[in-house]
Design an enzyme around this catalytic site. Structure first.
Site, PDB file in Angstrom:
ATOM      1  N   GLY A 148      21.244   2.191  26.079  1.00  7.10           N
ATOM      2  CA  GLY A 148      20.308   1.418  25.444  1.00  7.10           C
ATOM      3  C   GLY A 148      19.369   2.297  24.781  1.00  7.10           C
ATOM      4  CG  HIS A 186      -0.188  -3.333  -1.756  1.00  9.48           C
ATOM      5  ND1 HIS A 186       0.646  -2.327  -2.585  1.00  9.48           N
ATOM      6  CD2 HIS A 186       0.433  -3.512  -0.372  1.00  9.48           C
ATOM      7  CE1 HIS A 186       1.768  -2.356  -1.809  1.00  9.48           C
ATOM      8  NE2 HIS A 186       1.695  -2.704  -0.691  1.00  9.48           N
ATOM      9  CD  GLU A 187      -1.691  -4.159   2.954  1.00 11.51           C
ATOM     10  OE1 GLU A 187      -0.998  -4.904   3.520  1.00 11.51           O
ATOM     11  OE2 GLU A 187      -1.381  -3.056   2.819  1.00 11.51           O
ATOM     12  CG  ASP A 214       5.398  -2.188   1.032  1.00  9.23           C
ATOM     13  OD1 ASP A 214       5.279  -2.248   2.259  1.00  9.23           O
ATOM     14  OD2 ASP A 214       4.435  -2.401   0.285  1.00  9.23           O
TER      15      ASP A 214
END
Ligand code: ADP
Length: 644
Positions: A240, A463-464, A538
């Site tokens: 895991g 941008h945000e 991004d």
């Protein structure tokens, strides 16, 4: 006592690694020094205690006056002078202890010939007095001689021991004893009751717990299984992601199995010497068998259990392979009913050698996954228990807002929240502290001091706002929690989402996520007509996402229903792509088409909602952070809020 981490070592651990060793080695050196000093002292003071005088004084004041009774010449070097009893009473010999039998003075004679000539001459001059008795003796100073040849040997041996101790496996703090112990296993042994973790401390992980509880039962009541003809499994592998509680589960087994529990990390087998790994494995299994029923726990087994490569030229790590082979042999070697069960943990189940995973070795595999919302709540409960919590704490909300957190992250979150509350001089930990701790864990420390120019801040705000606007109007984008332009860690601003915990994703969901990620760059283009470097993160995410869609998930019509994913991890070391150049080109084209389409779609959405975008950007410039209610005030209710 911790298994994996290095805190806290039980002093009464039977194999308490290297305990007391440093003290031993210092006392060793101390003893040696003491012996040397004593030896020196004996050498110098153990012999005669007579006063040393010069030949001239002897000749002038003693020889002529008849004070000398006899002289013993030792080793043709030194004369020992014994005075007559009468002379001893004289005041000029006051410093001599008259009760001592002598010699009373000593001096070096130079050459024997000169000395005997001088004595003879003196005898002739004082014929009236009794002659001085001169004897010649040869004496051996056993102690001095012995020391003189033993000293270099002692020093060499001491240096040798010192070097060997420095070279012992595990270096300074590690266990292992001296160089001869290098092939011994360094596993820590937990006897009954030495691990303080119980199954109660492990929250969630019900299936995992069930499986390992059975292991405990195998060891306690083997007959229950064997009488039906069942074979008891030899190995249990916990697989895991990091922090999901593999080690914790093993510690709980150690706490409750009530049998000896040997714990070792995969990397501890391998040393710089060849053959050590295999011999440590042998030693470990031997010990475990001697103390059966017992459990061996190998943490991070991927350090040695990686699949053995076919390409010998690229595989230089023979030692690792030898160690792995030895484990395989040992696991085959003991019978199913020997009473030794091997547990191992790894977060790279995909790279493990297939031979390890076949039935008869690690035939039970327990997959631990990142906790679900309910499990996170249970883990939060365990870790929030010791904290002094305020009334407003809502563990449900917290567990909903921490998707993707592992058990370790949650433990860290609770601690971080408590630290933040303490820093704020609070009496109790409040919800706000938890929120701040979450932000900090996800995005890093706030960097209020970072200097950002007004122009840059303007770009960041837009941008945000672009991310926020795009995701607000995208059907499958995650729910927005807040948008911020406070620099944190490496990022200059962030839109905080509440990701959905899906098991599978559809193509539309992927594309909507890509569009939301492109929202920032699209906003820059729309508002300023030019783009900046601020979209690096991004774009990286978008590119990876698009490549996985096309090459792994078969979500592109052009490439078709093929996947080039290799779950065995075997191709990691090979430089070959599993597809032709032509396919590679088509994949690239497809990715680029997909991303360009998504970008266009994002541009369209943002152009349509340009005024809201601008409004949000201005709000961010003013307040730095916009919460969900601010967003709703600007955009209105989100058209399709996704069920959390
Ligand atoms: P790994 O899977 O990497 O071995 P660990 O078992 O070492 O992770 O977990 C690290 C820490 O995270 C544990 O010491 C514990 O505090 C916390 N933790 C992880 N999972 C759980 C869980 N299910 N319940 C309670 N605490 C957990």
């Amino acid at each position: 006592m911790a298994i994996n981490n290095n805190k806290g070592r039980k002093p009464n651990s039977p194999q308490g690694p290297g305990k007391g060793k440093p003290r031993n080695s210092t006392s060793w050196i101390l003893y040696l020094l003491l012996a040397l000093v004593l030896g020196q002292a004996l050498f110098y003071f153990g012999g005669s205690q007579a006063e040393e005088i010069s030949w001239t004084r002897f000749r002038n004041s003693m020889l002529g006056s008849g004070d000398v009774e006899r002289i013993t010449v030792v080793n043709k070097e030194q004369a020992e002078v014994y005075l007559t009893p009468e002379a001893l009473t004289q005041s000029k010999y006051a410093e001599v202890d008259s009760s001592a039998s002598g010699p009373h003075f000593v001096f070096n004679i130079g050459s024997v010939e000169n000395f005997s000539d001088a004595i003879d001459r003196a005898q002739e001059q004082r014929e009236d007095q009794p002659p001085i008795e001169v004897t010649y003796e040869s004496r051996t100073d056993w102690l001095g001689t012995a020391l003189s040849w033993m000293l270099p040997i002692i020093i060499i041996v001491a240096i040798w021991i010192f070097i060997m101790r420095r070279m012992r496996p595990g270096g300074m703090g590690g266990g292992g004893g001296n160089i001869f112990d290098i092939g011994k296993s360094k596993a820590k042994l937990f006897q009954k009751g030495q691990s303080d973790v119980t199954f109660k401390d492990v929250a969630g992980l019900e299936e995992g717990k069930g499986e390992v509880k059975e292991v405990v039962d195998f060891l306690k009541n083997p007959n229950r299984y064997t009488k039906l003809g069942a074979k008891i499994p030899k190995g249990v592998l916990l697989v895991g992601p990091p922090g999901t509680g593999k080690t914790l589960l093993a510690r709980a087994v150690a706490g409750q199995a009530e049998v000896p529990f040997y714990s070792i990390s995969g990397s501890e087998f391998v040393e710089m010497f060849v053959g050590v790994g295999a011999s440590r494995v042998r030693d470990l299994f031997k010990k475990a068998k001697e103390n059966s029923p017992s459990i061996i726990f190998i943490d991070e087994i991927d350090a040695i259990g990686r699949s053995r490569g076919k390409n010998a030229a690229l595989q230089s790590n023979d030692e690792r392979e030898n160690t792995l082979n030895q484990i395989l042999t040992e696991m085959d070697g003991f019978g199913t009913n020997t009473g030794v069960i091997v547990m191992a943990a790894t977060n790279r189940g995909d790279v493990l050698d297939r031979a390890l995973l076949r039935p008869g070795r690690f035939d039970r595999q327990i997959y631990l996954e990142l906790p679900t919302k309910t499990e996170r709540r249970a883990i939060l409960e365990v870790h929030a228990k010791p904290l002094r919590l305020a009334e407003d704490i809502n563990l449900d909300t917290l567990s909903a807002q921490t998707p993707g957190f592992s058990g370790a992250d949650i433990a860290n979150l609770c601690n971080e929240a408590a630290l933040i509350a303490a820093r704020r001089d609070k009496e109790q930990v409040e919800m706000k502290d938890f929120y701040d701790a979450t932000d900090r864990i996800i995005a890093g420390l706030e960097k209020k001091s970072k200097i950002i120019s007004k122009g840059e801040k303007n770009i960041i705000a837009h941008h945000e706002a672009g991310h926020a606007t795009a995701s607000w109007y995208l059907k499958h984008a995650d729910n927005l929690l807040k948008v911020s332009v406070v620099p944190r860690g490496r990022s200059l601003g962030a839109a905080w989402y509440l990701p959905q915990e899906h098991v599978i994703y559809t193509k539309d969901q992927f594309i909507d996520r890509i569009c939301a990620a492109l929202g920032g760059r699209a906003a820059e283009e729309i508002m300023f007509g030019k783009v900046s470097s601020g979209a690096l993160d991004d774009l990286e995410k978008v590119t990876k996402q698009a490549y996985t869609m096309v090459a792994y998930y078969g979500l592109s019509k052009e490439i078709g229903n093929v996947s080039f994913y290799d779950s065995t991890g075997r191709n990691e070391q090979s430089f070959q792509k599993p597809y032709s150049e032509a396919t590679a080109q088509r994949i690239d084209e497809e990715v680029s088409r997909l991303v360009e389409n998504a970008y266009q779609r994002t541009l369209d959405i943002l152009t349509e909602h340009r005024s809201e975008l601008e409004e949000l950007a201005q709000l961010l410039l003013k307040k730095e952070v916009a919460f969900k209610k601010d967003l709703e005030a600007i955009f209105g209710e989100r058209p399709q809020e996704i069920e959390a």
